[in-house]
Design a protein around this motif. Sequence first.
Motif: not given
Length: 785
Positions: A38-63
């Motif tokens: 995402l630092q290289a290209d913020i529009r990489q939606s698949d990476a954003a999707h996966l990172l969002g799943l990881i953050l949700t699992r970790a309890g960091d719902n806001a991010n």
Amino acid sequence: MIITEPGNEVPAGTFQNALEAFGQGRLADAASICQEILQADIRQSDAAHLLGLILTRAGDNANARNVLGLAASVKPFDGSIRLALADAGRPADPAAARIEVQRAVLAEPGIARAWGARAVGFSAIGAGAAFGRAARAGVVLAPGDADLQFLYSQSLASRDQASGRRDALKRAVLLQPGHQRAVRELSDFLSLDEQIRTCARLCQIAPLDPSHWLARAGLSGAGGTKGAARDIRRALVLNPADTDGWRAKLSSSSSKLRTARAMSVCAPYDVAAWEDRARREHADGNSGLAEIARARVSEIAAYDPDTQLAHALAAFEEGRANEAGGMLEAYFSNCDRLLRTRDPHLKFADGLAAFLRMTLFEGRLDLLQTYLECAGDGFAGTGIPSAEFVKMRYMRRALQEYRECRHRWSGGKRLVVSVPVWGESIGQLWLENALPAMMAPGNRKLWDRGETLFLITTTPETRRKFERDPVFRDLMSDHAHVFLDISPVLEEWVMEANYVGLMCSQWLALLIAMQERADCFQICADHIFAGQSLGHIADLLDRGEIDLFCTVDLPVSISAQGLLERFRLEEGGLDIPEDALVRIFLDHISARVSHYMVDPQEKSLPADPSRLNARLEGGVQLRSTQPQLAYIVASALEVLWVPFMGATDNGAVDWALESGVARERVAMLTDLEKFVCGVLEFDDVERAESGYFSEREGFAEPVADRLRAILSRQGYFTEGRRWALGRPVTVAGSGANESEATRLLDSVAGQVRTEPANGLTRMMSQLGQSAFRRFLSRLDANGEG
């Protein structure tokens, strides 16, 4: 599931590495790789999707919401991303999460998990019919998913459909033999021996779950087999604070006092445990220990409002009304304290719902706002706002809005008319047919008895349409009207928005009429009144014999709409003779009427008994147990005290009877020569075929027995519903006024036992208002009101 797409490339192997790390449980590594992408290209939606799943699992719902929002901006119609957004947003904003689930379904209606999530959301807010439809859609899409089959069984349980629920549970267990909840609930349909074997299986599947051991102990004891005491001991070892386990041990223990002492020590905040110990200490002659136990009960009650309310109810049911009134006043003070201190242990139960509703009924809007702000959006850490909480929040705001544009009455008779109308189709229907019919010369007699205020709850878009419409301006020119914005409710709720909006609209009209000392008339946007019908109500009011009017409407297919044009007046009104509207109904009966038909020769009945119709030769007899149209005079509104009952679904009749309005002063308008109210129904045939209306259920027993069972379902058949069921509208055509079906309905209506108001409702009705006003007086004296 995340799928990379052409045109959304990432550095070779990089995203695959992230997926592999995620699959292996190395979440930190997967998150790090996604961040690099995402630092290289913020529009990489698949990476954003996966990172969002990881953050949700970790309890960091806001991010997680922020990152998933980026993914959704690139792929707005990706159902999986929308579901991930719902999961991340649910703890902070359940309403927004439900909207994301709806977007997932709209974007990709073939995702079974989206329908499952939607079903769970509907279940949480008590939307039973929508819960069932969404769960059914999920199992149709994924019949091999055990969790969806179990969810579908829950939707059937909420509608009391036992056979369908059993079949769904069987499918869930066959698909996943280790599904504990499905196995446990399926045991309800089994013989005692089968239940014991099922519990033994559960104990093998999940040996650390104490509830399974307790269930087996109870069944083993009932079957006369050994081992129950051993299973209870295992359950208590696994969970020493489980009061159910201790009560099971009490029933079989030879040393009950010692067991009661152990239970109170292991469950120090359980008031029932301390009450039991106090009784046993007293019976054993240990007066000092009994007094200590009673003091502990009082200590817990002072902190726990539910316990306090239970003690007040016990005193009320034992005939100690004065003591119960004092306890109620203390309960209200405790609710006030816990709300103001934002106590996390406060639960949104019936008592607190009544407390907030009383605050609303007394017109204390600033105080209600304080309570709502302190309560936040959820209770008991669930993060799910209560349906009552949402309605209270909206109505407080709407009443404040009315106060700012309050109508200035000139004196004389006052009438507040509730007109809930929104949406393109319903708005146009109201402008073209319902409003012109309301303003027919004979119907104006009701509006012209005194001063009438039309309270129109609508959306800003529909309001602008009305204000531009010449028919609206001409027909409403002689009467005051106020617009109130219903859109906050429509945005909060999903599929049940119209019903909840209707309920809030009717509540608002009642509350405003109470404050203005006016009569209240509750109508709907699709009501088409015959030309002299409202004038008939005016005549009855002038006689002063009736306090509350209800009616059974005639559902007319929308295909008949064009026939109304021949009754159009030059000035825009719609003057339909009563006999003409009856004829239109008979020639264009809505499919709803047939769907709710009771026929002794058929082996199916409507599962929802809100309407029960019977065929006649050349006609039909219509009965409703929840007439929504109601006219209530101001003097009856003064005594109306309704801390629990709903605003629609025949609520008005039950209110009146519970509040002391004499039965002979409540009337159903059934004389079709003088009063006819039709309802134009959109897409009635398609709705009947698509399952929009409530299901019909088959049966093997005699039809009378099954009909009695449907009406006898828990809490349904109130005294008001019996009253309504016994007052049908008979549209006989040229034939007889009765049939085998009408005689069956008459017989069953007289045999079914009505559900009396529960103790809490009776206590609040008789003592709640005076106790609440004493609480408010003390609050005002302390400068906190």
